[in-house]
Write a protein that holds these residues in place. Structure first.
Motif, short mmCIF file in Angstrom:
data_model
loop_
_atom_site.label_atom_id
_atom_site.label_comp_id
_atom_site.label_asym_id
_atom_site.label_seq_id
_atom_site.Cartn_x
_atom_site.Cartn_y
_atom_site.Cartn_z
N GLY A 47 0.72 -1.27 0.00
CA GLY A 47 -0.09 -0.07 0.12
C GLY A 47 0.84 1.11 -0.09
N TYR A 133 -1.10 -11.20 -1.76
CA TYR A 133 -1.17 -9.62 -1.51
C TYR A 133 -2.38 -9.15 -0.72
CZ TYR A 133 2.43 -10.29 -4.88
OH TYR A 133 3.48 -10.64 -5.62
N ALA A 135 -3.44 -5.12 0.31
CA ALA A 135 -2.94 -3.67 0.37
C ALA A 135 -3.98 -2.81 1.31
CB ALA A 135 -3.25 -3.16 -1.22
N LEU A 172 -4.56 1.13 -6.74
CA LEU A 172 -4.85 -0.18 -6.01
C LEU A 172 -6.38 0.04 -5.83
CD1 LEU A 172 -2.12 0.06 -3.14
CD2 LEU A 172 -2.43 -1.83 -4.77
N ARG A 173 -6.98 0.93 -5.53
CA ARG A 173 -8.74 1.17 -5.39
C ARG A 173 -9.23 0.66 -6.74
NH1 ARG A 173 -9.97 4.56 -0.68
NH2 ARG A 173 -11.71 5.36 -2.06
N ASN A 175 -7.81 -1.16 -9.33
CA ASN A 175 -7.49 -2.40 -10.06
C ASN A 175 -6.93 -3.53 -9.28
OD1 ASN A 175 -6.59 -1.37 -12.84
ND2 ASN A 175 -5.75 0.28 -11.60
N SER A 176 -7.26 -3.76 -8.04
CA SER A 176 -6.97 -4.44 -6.83
C SER A 176 -7.63 -5.91 -7.55
CB SER A 176 -7.34 -4.55 -5.69
OG SER A 176 -8.45 -3.99 -5.45
N ASN A 179 -6.46 -7.20 -10.91
CA ASN A 179 -4.94 -7.63 -11.16
C ASN A 179 -4.90 -9.14 -10.90
OD1 ASN A 179 -2.03 -6.38 -10.89
ND2 ASN A 179 -1.92 -7.87 -9.16
N ILE A 183 -5.39 -8.50 -5.56
CA ILE A 183 -4.89 -7.92 -4.37
C ILE A 183 -5.93 -7.64 -3.38
CG2 ILE A 183 -3.71 -5.82 -3.31
CD1 ILE A 183 -2.60 -5.52 -6.25
N ASN A 184 -6.11 -8.09 -2.11
CA ASN A 184 -7.02 -8.01 -1.38
C ASN A 184 -6.79 -6.51 -0.61
OD1 ASN A 184 -8.47 -10.81 -0.92
ND2 ASN A 184 -6.02 -10.89 -1.16
N LEU A 185 -8.09 -5.76 -0.53
CA LEU A 185 -7.87 -4.26 0.04
C LEU A 185 -8.34 -4.36 1.31
CD1 LEU A 185 -8.79 -1.92 -2.90
CD2 LEU A 185 -6.48 -2.76 -2.23
#
Length: 209
Positions: A47, A133, A135, A172-173, A175-176, A179, A183-185
């Motif tokens: 992040g 992953y 983030a 990140l917000r 494309n997580s 991807n 990617i776990n937010l």
């Protein structure tokens, strides 16, 4: 030290990885010696700066003893400042360390800013069963305020640095979920470090424990 062959003594990172009868072996390209090792997952908590990665390291360590939690900034040195290679040497160093630590039967959680593409291309990546992953992100105004309020020695309150972190936060917000790997937010805007750490442990537990 997995990169040194126990048979011929050659140092080779590019060993062939094979699984047989629920065991995993690193096979030396020089002499074909098969060295059994533990191929565990590696958890990456990434992040933008200001999202809370460094803050939750101690909380994570106190919440679970099933993992070794480390902050990647502790090994940073200017000799690794190589954007032209996408910081490859630094990423390889951390994967090599995590690989050796995990032989003690504890997976590693690495907390530090990194993109999946920087780690998935590493030759040391082959020694892990999976890179998982997570983030930490937050609202842009909150991220900007956190960075502006940091001590000046951290060098994170310039407009250039803040804009770069906001761009990464937005990426990140957006494309997580698209991807590969996913990617776990976790949004840290309105939650405490303790709550953030608990959410990370829950994500990991839901997957492996």
């Amino acid at each position: 030290m997995l990169n040194v062959c126990l048979n011929c003594g050659e140092y080779r990172v590019d060993k062939l990885i094979e699984s047989k009868d629920r065991k995993t072996f690193a096979i030396c390209p020089e002499c074909d010696h098969a060295h059994e090792f533990l191929q565990l997952p590696l958890i990456i908590v990434t992040g933008p700066s200001g999202a809370g990665k460094s803050t939750i390291v101690s909380q994570l360590s106190s919440l679970t003893k099933d993992f070794v939690v480390m902050e990647t900034d502790i090994l940073w040195d200017d000799r690794f400042n190589s954007p032209e290679t996408n910081y490859l040497e630094y990423r390889e160093l951390w994967l090599r360390m995590a690989k050796n630590i995990s032989q003690s039967e504890k997976p590693v959680i690495l907390c530090g800013t990194a993109m999946p593409e920087q780690l998935e291309q590493c030759i040391e990546r082959r020694y892990f069963s999976e890179l998982f992953y997570i983030a930490l992100v937050c609202e842009n105004n909150e991220l900007k305020e956190r960075l502006q309020n940091r001590p000046s020695w951290r060098g994170s309150n310039s407009d250039e640095f803040i804009n770069g972190m906001i761009a990464y936060n937005n990426w990140l917000r957006e494309n997580s979920g698209k991807n590969e790997p996913v990617i776990n937010l976790i949004d840290t805007t309105n939650i405490s470090p303790d709550e953030t750490a608990q959410k990370i442990v829950t994500l990991i537990s839901d997957k492996w424990i």
